[in-house]
Design a protein around this motif. Structure first.
Motif, PDB file in Angstrom:
ATOM      1  N   ALA A  11       3.894   5.246   0.293  1.00  0.00           N
ATOM      2  CA  ALA A  11       2.566   4.761  -0.108  1.00  0.00           C
ATOM      3  C   ALA A  11       2.635   3.286  -0.466  1.00  0.00           C
ATOM      4  O   ALA A  11       1.765   2.493  -0.096  1.00  0.00           O
ATOM      5  CB  ALA A  11       2.048   5.580  -1.281  1.00  0.00           C
ATOM      6  N   GLY A  12       3.719   2.938  -1.164  1.00  0.00           N
ATOM      7  CA  GLY A  12       3.879   1.530  -1.555  1.00  0.00           C
ATOM      8  C   GLY A  12       3.925   0.622  -0.347  1.00  0.00           C
ATOM      9  O   GLY A  12       3.239  -0.403  -0.289  1.00  0.00           O
ATOM     10  N   TYR A  13       4.723   1.044   0.643  1.00  0.00           N
ATOM     11  CA  TYR A  13       4.810   0.211   1.843  1.00  0.00           C
ATOM     12  C   TYR A  13       3.465   0.145   2.569  1.00  0.00           C
ATOM     13  O   TYR A  13       3.102  -0.891   3.111  1.00  0.00           O
ATOM     14  CB  TYR A  13       5.874   0.756   2.804  1.00  0.00           C
ATOM     15  CG  TYR A  13       7.273   0.342   2.412  1.00  0.00           C
ATOM     16  CD1 TYR A  13       7.563  -1.005   2.217  1.00  0.00           C
ATOM     17  CD2 TYR A  13       8.275   1.274   2.218  1.00  0.00           C
ATOM     18  CE1 TYR A  13       8.824  -1.403   1.837  1.00  0.00           C
ATOM     19  CE2 TYR A  13       9.547   0.878   1.832  1.00  0.00           C
ATOM     20  CZ  TYR A  13       9.818  -0.465   1.644  1.00  0.00           C
ATOM     21  OH  TYR A  13      11.056  -0.863   1.274  1.00  0.00           O
ATOM     22  N   LEU A  14       2.752   1.305   2.548  1.00  0.00           N
ATOM     23  CA  LEU A  14       1.452   1.301   3.213  1.00  0.00           C
ATOM     24  C   LEU A  14       0.504   0.308   2.550  1.00  0.00           C
ATOM     25  O   LEU A  14      -0.252  -0.393   3.201  1.00  0.00           O
ATOM     26  CB  LEU A  14       0.845   2.699   3.219  1.00  0.00           C
ATOM     27  CG  LEU A  14       1.468   3.644   4.232  1.00  0.00           C
ATOM     28  CD1 LEU A  14       0.846   5.032   4.112  1.00  0.00           C
ATOM     29  CD2 LEU A  14       1.291   3.133   5.644  1.00  0.00           C
ATOM     30  N   PHE A  15       0.582   0.287   1.213  1.00  0.00           N
ATOM     31  CA  PHE A  15      -0.329  -0.621   0.504  1.00  0.00           C
ATOM     32  C   PHE A  15       0.071  -2.079   0.699  1.00  0.00           C
ATOM     33  O   PHE A  15      -0.779  -2.944   0.866  1.00  0.00           O
ATOM     34  CB  PHE A  15      -0.359  -0.284  -0.998  1.00  0.00           C
ATOM     35  CG  PHE A  15      -1.295   0.851  -1.300  1.00  0.00           C
ATOM     36  CD1 PHE A  15      -2.656   0.712  -1.047  1.00  0.00           C
ATOM     37  CD2 PHE A  15      -0.839   2.048  -1.821  1.00  0.00           C
ATOM     38  CE1 PHE A  15      -3.519   1.754  -1.302  1.00  0.00           C
ATOM     39  CE2 PHE A  15      -1.705   3.087  -2.073  1.00  0.00           C
ATOM     40  CZ  PHE A  15      -3.049   2.944  -1.812  1.00  0.00           C
TER      41      PHE A  15
END
Lengths: 323, 460
Positions: free
Chosen positions: A40-44
């Protein structure tokens, strides 16, 4: 010692087994969760990272490559010619580049000067002034105004014959006041003063925020010990603000090195090239004289100089920054 | 949870493919324009293929310049009407007619592979710079193919070492605009032949008042040419560097610098240079508000003398040729410049574009009512056309304008070296030191000669 018999041994073992199982499950689910969180962090951050990669890192590497070539960007990629360090040799052979570098270094003075003024004003505004908010806005105003508008206003104020600044100086009895922006020996000073005035607001706001973070009990304790205002400032305020000062110094120096817009609209590097800076030279070589390779080599030198100055500051910070 | 993250991944994948689709379609466009080495051939073919598919035998010529579309398109329509089967598309580079910004935009368009056949260049420096970069196609074969006698057709000779890279469109030569109302008040005649000494006397006589409302005799704009006025009136060898030989330590340069010094510091008849640069004064407001009574300027100001929307005229303007350096020197000469039109070397339609540009630089100029480099231009018709267009034709002094146009002589076009920009910057900065009182005349000439020689040597 009586060998104790624990009637709950089986249960305890059971419980321990369950605990172990749960711990494993928990650990497993924890790992899964961490992986999910990372994803999720990378997606954000992804869009930003892609943007930085495409619009900052790749062009940066390209300009490193271009600095070794003799090329004009209008002629198409097929005319590119590898030139080794020819651009750099030419760069250091001309006085113009050395002059611009010196002007850059002189203009760096505006950062410590502006910060000193900002710190003094921040202390005064937070402790001794009614309506501190109003003053914050007043000092922040130049920074949020359009550079072009600011430049035009100062052009008029600095008018060599009839401007308010020189009228005042003449009224005070100075027969030949400097011509400011039209005077090769004062133009750089005029730009420097303007830079201080424009950038002070940012430093001021950040210093005020820093001041609010200093616990009041330190001051109370110092007062009980009979410390004067100056001693309080010297031993409490200043040391506790050093991380803020460090941040402002690094960002200020980097921003100052890249200053272009103010020079472009205010003086165009003149008179007599007395206010050229590297960023301005880069623009003229790259987009007016269409020498992409040569302009890129300037960009590389500018990058190296900023990197060096920042490194020195990072190493130097251990001596004076208190976290 | 799991299902949600799967959906998310799918969504992201869709988004990514959407983005990459945009990217690839952009690449497609760039390739059509013939960008880069490997894309050029295939791109060019597919572009011409498209044209053939859509318009049969139709040829599309794409022309770019900084002029407003409103002013160019009627001429293009006139051409299309006369030449069926040819469409000329116009690319308006900027919306404010700023040629400098226009050229920057054009460079970016060319760099990004935009499909352009014909470009307009605002002056000889831009022309030489881009011809030096091999952006422009040589026109010699096309000119021979047509059997054109270039010298009989155009006033300005655009050849660089015998090769023509462009045709001259407008003609730009230089003269002095005089505020005739102020001349009459001072009892001065409109000069038809004069020297710089007389020019300075005029300037002194026309200076009046003190303080912020002072009227100056003249105003020198910040362009490099105002630092070598004594070169501009020479019939030949009128560049700072001619054929690689420096022309700085010369009587013409000394005259140029001395006259600036005399006007500003001794006679106080010119707007101080410090005011000009620090206030970024421009010649139109200075002249039309009456702050200066004479300005040295070029042919684009003929119609402006009759007033424009931004700077309405409120007094009669007379025209005089550039003063000569000494009595008895050939008079009426002026450096020639102008807009040039050339064909991009990568254009696929060179012959069609050439035909169009030949028409544009001759009859097209007549249609557009431009002051052109075409030798068959009708002067009287031009003047009456200008007067018909401007809001206040009565403020153009027709007698002196006709005299000037019929008697002006264009000096040989001096194609500057590709590094002319560097030369002018270096020379200007030494000249600025002189006028701002940082060094004397001899030091200025010596320093400028040394600096310019360095640039010439570096570019050998």
């Amino acid at each position: 010692m009586i060998a104790s018999y624990n009637p709950y041994e089986a249960e305890v073992a059971d419980i321990q087994a369950i605990d172990k199982q749960e711990a494993v499950m928990l650990r497993r689910s924890g790992r899964a969760r961490r992986r999910r969180e990372m994803l999720a962090g990378y997606l954000f951050t992804g869009p930003m990272l892609v943007g930085v990669l495409i619009f900052t890192l790749v062009p940066m590497l390209l300009s490193f490559g271009l600095s070794l070539t003799d090329w004009s960007f209008v002629t198409g990629i097929e005319t590119i010619r590898f030139d080794g360090f020819g651009n750099f040799a030419r760069l250091f052979a001309t006085d113009a580049f050395a002059n611009s570098l010196v002007h850059n270094l002189v203009l760096l003075l505006s950062v410590p000067v502006g910060m000193t003024l900002a710190l003094a004003l921040a202390v005064v505004i937070t402790t001794r002034v009614y309506t501190p908010g109003l003053f914050k806005v007043i000092f922040f105003m130049p920074h949020i105004s359009s550079i072009v508008a600011v430049a035009v206003v100062w052009q008029v104020l600095f008018h060599p014959s009839y401007g308010p600044v020189n009228s005042m100086l003449m009224a005070l009895g100075i027969a030949e006041p400097p011509k400011w922006l039209a005077d090769p020996s004062y133009a750089l000073t005029s730009v420097l003063m303007l830079m201080v005035w424009i950038d002070m607001g940012v430093a001021l706001i950040i210093y005020i925020a820093g001041l609010k973070n200093i616990p009041a009990d330190l001051y109370e304790a110092a007062e009980i010990d009979g410390a004067t205002s100056w001693k309080k400032f010297k031993h409490i305020t200043f040391p506790l603000l050093t991380p803020t000062t460090f941040f402002l110094l690094i960002t200020g120096l980097i921003g100052n090195f890249k200053s272009f817009a103010l020079i472009k609209v205010l003086t165009d590097g003149g008179p007599v090239k007395s206010t050229t800076v590297i960023a301005y030279d880069m623009y003229t070589e790259g987009f007016v004289n269409l020498r992409t390779g040569y302009a890129s080599s300037m960009a590389v030198v500018l990058f190296a100089v900023i990197l060096l100055i920042t490194l020195i500051q990072w190493i130097g910070q251990r001596k004076w920054v208190n976290y | 949870m799991k299902r949600a993250s799967v959906t998310m991944v799918v969504l992201i994948a869709m988004l990514a493919s959407l983005l990459s689709a945009c990217g690839s379609s952009n690449n497609g466009n760039a390739d059509n324009g013939g960008n880069g080495g490997n894309g050029q051939n295939t791109g060019g073919e597919s572009a011409s293929g498209d044209n053939a598919a859509t318009g049969g035998e139709e040829t599309v010529i794409r022309m770019a310049s900084w002029s407003l579309a409103d002013t160019i398109e009627p001429i293009l329509e006139a051409y299309e009407a006369e030449h069926p089967g040819v469409t000329v598309e116009y690319i308006e580079l900027v919306d404010n007619e700023d040629s400098v910004a226009g050229m920057q935009k054009l460079d970016l368009l060319i760099a990004s592979g935009e499909d352009i056949d014909a470009i307009m260049l605002p002056g000889v420096t831009d022309y030489s710079k881009r011809a030096g970069l091999n952006l422009l196609a040589p026109l010699n074969e096309l000119i021979e193919g047509e059997g054109l006698d270039y010298g009989a057709e155009y006033v300005t000779d655009t050849s660089i070492d015998g090769t023509y890279y462009a045709l001259p469109a407008t003609l730009e030569n230089y003269f002095v605009l005089l505020n005739k109302d102020k001349l009459d008040a001072a009892g001065l005649e409109v000069p038809t032949e004069w020297t710089w000494t007389e020019f300075l006397e005029y300037a002194k006589a026309l200076t009046a008042g003190e303080g912020p409302s002072k009227t100056y005799g003249t105003f020198f704009h910040t362009w490099p040419m105002y630092w070598f006025l004594g070169l501009m009136n020479q019939p030949e060898k009128n560049g700072l560097v001619n054929d690689g030989v420096l022309n700085v330590d010369s009587p013409q340069i000394r005259t140029s610098l001395e006259l600036r010094h005399q006007a500003e510091h001794v006679d106080k008849s010119a707007v101080p240079y410090a005011d000009t640069i620090s206030q970024k004064l421009a010649y139109r407001p200075v002249y039309f508000t009456g702050q200066a009574a004479m300005i040295i300027t070029g042919s684009w100001m003929i119609s402006a003398a009759g007033g424009t929307e931004e700077f309405p005229a409120s007094f009669t303007t007379a025209f005089a040729p550039l003063p000569s350096n000494a009595p008895g020197d050939p008079s009426g000469y002026s450096l020639a410049n102008g807009n040039f039109v050339g064909i991009l070397d990568k254009s696929e339609n060179k012959q069609e574009t050439y035909d169009f540009l030949r028409w544009y630089t001759t009859e097209g100029m007549q249609v557009k009512q431009e002051y052109s480099a075409w030798k068959q231009q009708d002067t009287d018709q031009y003047i009456s056309a200008v007067k018909a267009q401007v809001p206040n034709p009565e403020f153009i002094d027709e007698a002196s304008l006709t005299y000037f146009m019929k008697n002006s002589k264009s000096a040989a076009l001096n194609i500057p070296p590709t590094y002319q920009g560097d030369l002018e910057t270096a020379y200007t900065s030494e000249a600025e030191k002189y006028i701002l009182g940082q060094q004397d005349l001899e030091t200025t000439v010596a320093n400028a000669a040394a600096e310019l020689q360095k640039i010439v040597d570096a570019n050998e």
